[in-house]
Motif scaffolding. Structure first.
Motif, PDB file in Angstrom:
ATOM      1  N   LEU A 184      -6.323  -0.981   1.853  1.00 12.52           N
ATOM      2  CA  LEU A 184      -5.709  -1.207   3.720  1.00 12.52           C
ATOM      3  C   LEU A 184      -5.477  -0.881   4.020  1.00 12.52           C
ATOM      4  N   LEU A 185      -5.529  -0.670   5.622  1.00 12.66           N
ATOM      5  CA  LEU A 185      -5.095  -0.103   6.816  1.00 12.66           C
ATOM      6  C   LEU A 185      -3.699  -0.187   7.873  1.00 12.66           C
ATOM      7  N   ALA A 186      -2.973  -0.064   7.062  1.00 10.14           N
ATOM      8  CA  ALA A 186      -1.488   0.144   7.384  1.00 10.14           C
ATOM      9  C   ALA A 186      -1.037   1.248   8.666  1.00 10.14           C
ATOM     10  N   GLY A 187      -1.256   0.471   9.727  1.00 11.00           N
ATOM     11  CA  GLY A 187      -1.211   1.925  11.370  1.00 11.00           C
ATOM     12  C   GLY A 187      -2.192   2.542  11.425  1.00 11.00           C
ATOM     13  N   ASP A 188      -1.961   3.314  10.888  1.00 11.92           N
ATOM     14  CA  ASP A 188      -2.503   5.092  10.594  1.00 11.92           C
ATOM     15  C   ASP A 188      -3.134   5.874   9.028  1.00 11.92           C
ATOM     16  N   ARG A 189      -2.399   5.059   8.888  1.00 11.39           N
ATOM     17  CA  ARG A 189      -2.524   5.103   7.168  1.00 11.39           C
ATOM     18  C   ARG A 189      -3.493   3.871   6.560  1.00 11.39           C
ATOM     19  N   VAL A 190      -3.558   4.770   4.815  1.00 12.86           N
ATOM     20  CA  VAL A 190      -4.834   4.039   4.535  1.00 12.86           C
ATOM     21  C   VAL A 190      -3.515   3.674   3.044  1.00 12.86           C
ATOM     22  N   LEU A 191      -3.778   2.056   2.768  1.00 16.29           N
ATOM     23  CA  LEU A 191      -2.698   1.812   1.672  1.00 16.29           C
ATOM     24  C   LEU A 191      -3.786   1.647   0.267  1.00 16.29           C
ATOM     25  N   ILE A 192      -3.922   2.115  -1.177  1.00 18.16           N
ATOM     26  CA  ILE A 192      -4.814   2.238  -1.849  1.00 18.16           C
ATOM     27  C   ILE A 192      -4.035   1.434  -3.251  1.00 18.16           C
ATOM     28  N   THR A 193      -5.053   0.325  -3.659  1.00 16.78           N
ATOM     29  CA  THR A 193      -4.508  -0.348  -5.351  1.00 16.78           C
ATOM     30  C   THR A 193      -5.591   0.192  -5.912  1.00 16.78           C
ATOM     31  N   ARG A 194      -5.097   0.704  -6.939  1.00 20.31           N
ATOM     32  CA  ARG A 194      -6.744   0.826  -8.131  1.00 20.31           C
ATOM     33  C   ARG A 194      -6.383   0.016  -8.871  1.00 20.31           C
ATOM     34  N   GLU A 195      -7.643  -0.440  -9.234  1.00 18.99           N
ATOM     35  CA  GLU A 195      -7.595  -0.894 -10.666  1.00 18.99           C
ATOM     36  C   GLU A 195      -6.977  -0.774 -11.223  1.00 18.99           C
ATOM     37  N   GLY A 196      -6.351   0.055 -12.331  1.00 17.95           N
ATOM     38  CA  GLY A 196      -5.769   0.681 -13.281  1.00 17.95           C
ATOM     39  C   GLY A 196      -3.912  -0.288 -12.746  1.00 17.95           C
ATOM     40  N   GLY A 197      -3.899  -0.360 -11.238  1.00 21.13           N
ATOM     41  CA  GLY A 197      -2.340  -0.224 -11.197  1.00 21.13           C
ATOM     42  C   GLY A 197      -1.333   0.597 -10.258  1.00 21.13           C
ATOM     43  N   GLU A 198      -2.267   1.489 -10.149  1.00 25.94           N
ATOM     44  CA  GLU A 198      -1.380   2.627  -8.751  1.00 25.94           C
ATOM     45  C   GLU A 198      -2.197   2.610  -8.066  1.00 25.94           C
ATOM     46  N   LEU A 199      -0.473   1.971  -7.082  1.00 28.07           N
ATOM     47  CA  LEU A 199      -0.860   2.041  -6.018  1.00 28.07           C
ATOM     48  C   LEU A 199      -0.556   3.910  -5.208  1.00 28.07           C
ATOM     49  N   MET A 200      -1.115   3.883  -3.954  1.00 28.07           N
ATOM     50  CA  MET A 200      -1.526   5.522  -3.382  1.00 28.07           C
ATOM     51  C   MET A 200      -1.138   5.771  -1.018  1.00 28.07           C
ATOM     52  N   LEU A 201      -0.370   6.102  -0.708  1.00 29.74           N
ATOM     53  CA  LEU A 201      -0.231   5.936   0.641  1.00 29.74           C
ATOM     54  C   LEU A 201      -1.036   7.387   0.580  1.00 29.74           C
ATOM     55  N   ALA A 202      -1.809   7.653   1.415  1.00 24.17           N
ATOM     56  CA  ALA A 202      -2.035   8.320   2.661  1.00 24.17           C
ATOM     57  C   ALA A 202      -2.595   8.026   3.841  1.00 24.17           C
ATOM     58  N   PRO A 203      -2.531   9.200   5.536  1.00 26.48           N
ATOM     59  CA  PRO A 203      -2.966   9.205   6.342  1.00 26.48           C
ATOM     60  C   PRO A 203      -4.656   9.063   6.221  1.00 26.48           C
ATOM     61  N   ALA A 204      -4.651   7.938   7.051  1.00 18.44           N
ATOM     62  CA  ALA A 204      -6.276   7.356   7.407  1.00 18.44           C
ATOM     63  C   ALA A 204      -6.791   9.129   8.570  1.00 18.44           C
ATOM     64  N   SER A 205      -7.808  10.083   7.305  1.00 24.94           N
ATOM     65  CA  SER A 205      -7.879  11.118   8.053  1.00 24.94           C
ATOM     66  C   SER A 205      -8.859  11.657   7.759  1.00 24.94           C
ATOM     67  N   PRO A 206     -10.151  12.131   8.389  1.00 20.50           N
ATOM     68  CA  PRO A 206     -11.277  12.350   8.105  1.00 20.50           C
ATOM     69  C   PRO A 206     -11.861  13.634   7.962  1.00 20.50           C
TER      70      PRO A 206
END
Length: 350
Positions: free
Chosen positions: A286-308
């Motif tokens: 998902l995109l949340a402002g200028d960050r990506v919110l990633i939900t992995r199939e194994g149930g881990e949640l990760m937040l990271a800057p949307a940066s190339p």
């Protein structure tokens, strides 16, 4: 309950569409407590042939005080948002002679201009528009089989269009009449394939992506023609999770779920891979402002800057046990995420 439909959040209500026993169930829950405010259910006999859950798979769509759901057996229902009472329903598989397919009905309908437009997959009724208030059939278009991708609406070149990735092709049509404005075949050569990611429209260009051969590409809409900006099966071929677009770049999963997809940043205009996290495994983004919110199939949640520039997570946590395939819903800083037996609300505002 079972299913891979993510929740929908409207105001102070979480709308959950899931399978409990031999019923497809639509529930309205309070966002603060998770308590049910009403429950709407109808029988289903759907059985999955591949050992996955038994649906439903399509996210509920809420518009003008009505919830529209599309079940695994192609049951299209319109339900009053406030009371949870039935307004109308249509058995699309029976009415339009739709085969079961690999995973049943999965694409959410598009509500646009007083019409509910669904990728049904019937003969001479690939895409069907229903009157939103009554369920009356207004038009049918294409012979395309149904995919697992959800349709979306966009204004391209001054025209309002419904854009669908069907099982067979990328289609743009007039929501009012069903007249096809453009169509481009986008299907694997083998029968055992899936078109699931929703197209992404940026200006007059469309990013389309699928596994099993068609690959990905950015196509520019030029009247009734689709002109290649680039196409590739080595850039960002989505299996089932739709990518996101931010500031000239796409962020998403490349590769088949069972083979361990990579997570990538790709330049929208060129298809150039800016970075790739190999064997990242499947999930959703998902995109949340200028960050990506990633939900992995194994149930881990990760937040990271949307940066190339690089993938640099700034937070991560194990929030559920896998398998987590449904998309989460993010609203007002709260994240609603589910597996087949638990719905969890997390406060991400801090």
């Amino acid at each position: 309950g079972q299913g891979s439909a993510r929740p929908a959040v409207i105001g102070n209500r979480v709308i959950l569409f899931h399978r409990v026993g031999n019923e497809e169930v639509l529930e309205s829950l309070d966002t603060a407590t998770g308590n049910s405010t009403w429950r709407y259910a109808y029988p289903t006999r759907y059985r999955d042939d591949f050992g996955f859950d038994e649906g439903p798979r399509a996210v509920p769509v809420v518009a003008d005080g009505v919830i529209y759901t599309f079940g695994a057996e192609g049951q299209l229902h319109a339900v009053d948002f406030a009371r949870g009472t039935k307004i109308w329903s249509e058995d699309t598989m029976k009415r339009f002679g739709v085969p079961k397919g690999f995973f049943g009905g999965a694409g959410s309908p598009l509500v646009e201009g007083g019409r509910v437009i669904a990728n049904v997959g019937g003969e001479k009724a690939g895409i069907v528009a229903f009157e939103a208030r009554t369920g009356k059939v207004l038009w049918t278009a294409t012979d395309d089989d149904a995919s697992y991708s959800s349709g979306m609406a966009a204004t391209i070149g001054g025209r309002r269009l419904g854009v669908f990735l069907t099982r067979d092709s990328l289609v743009g049509l007039d929501p009012a009449s069903g007249m096809v404005q453009f169509q481009r075949r986008w299907r694997a050569r083998i029968a055992a394939s899936v078109n699931a990611a929703t197209p992404i429209v940026v200006g007059d260009q469309i990013f389309v992506s699928a596994q099993y051969g068609p690959g990905a590409g950015v196509l520019r809409v030029n009247g009734s023609q689709l002109v290649d900006v680039w196409t590739s099966d080595d850039a960002l071929s989505n299996h089932y999770a739709t990518s996101v677009f931010y500031n000239g770049h796409l962020y998403g999963f490349h590769g088949r779920q069972e083979f361990g997809p990579s997570l990538r940043a790709v330049e929208f205009q060129t298809g150039t891979v800016k970075w790739s996290q190999e064997q990242f495994r499947a999930g959703s983004v998902l995109l949340a402002g200028d960050r990506v919110l990633i939900t992995r199939e194994g149930g881990e949640l990760m937040l990271a800057p949307a940066s190339p520039q690089a993938f640099k997570p700034i937070a991560r946590a194990q929030i559920l046990q896998g398998v987590v395939r449904p998309y989460p819903a993010l609203a007002d800083g709260l994240l609603y995420v589910r597996n087949e037996n638990t719905l969890l609300c997390l406060d991400l505002r801090k």
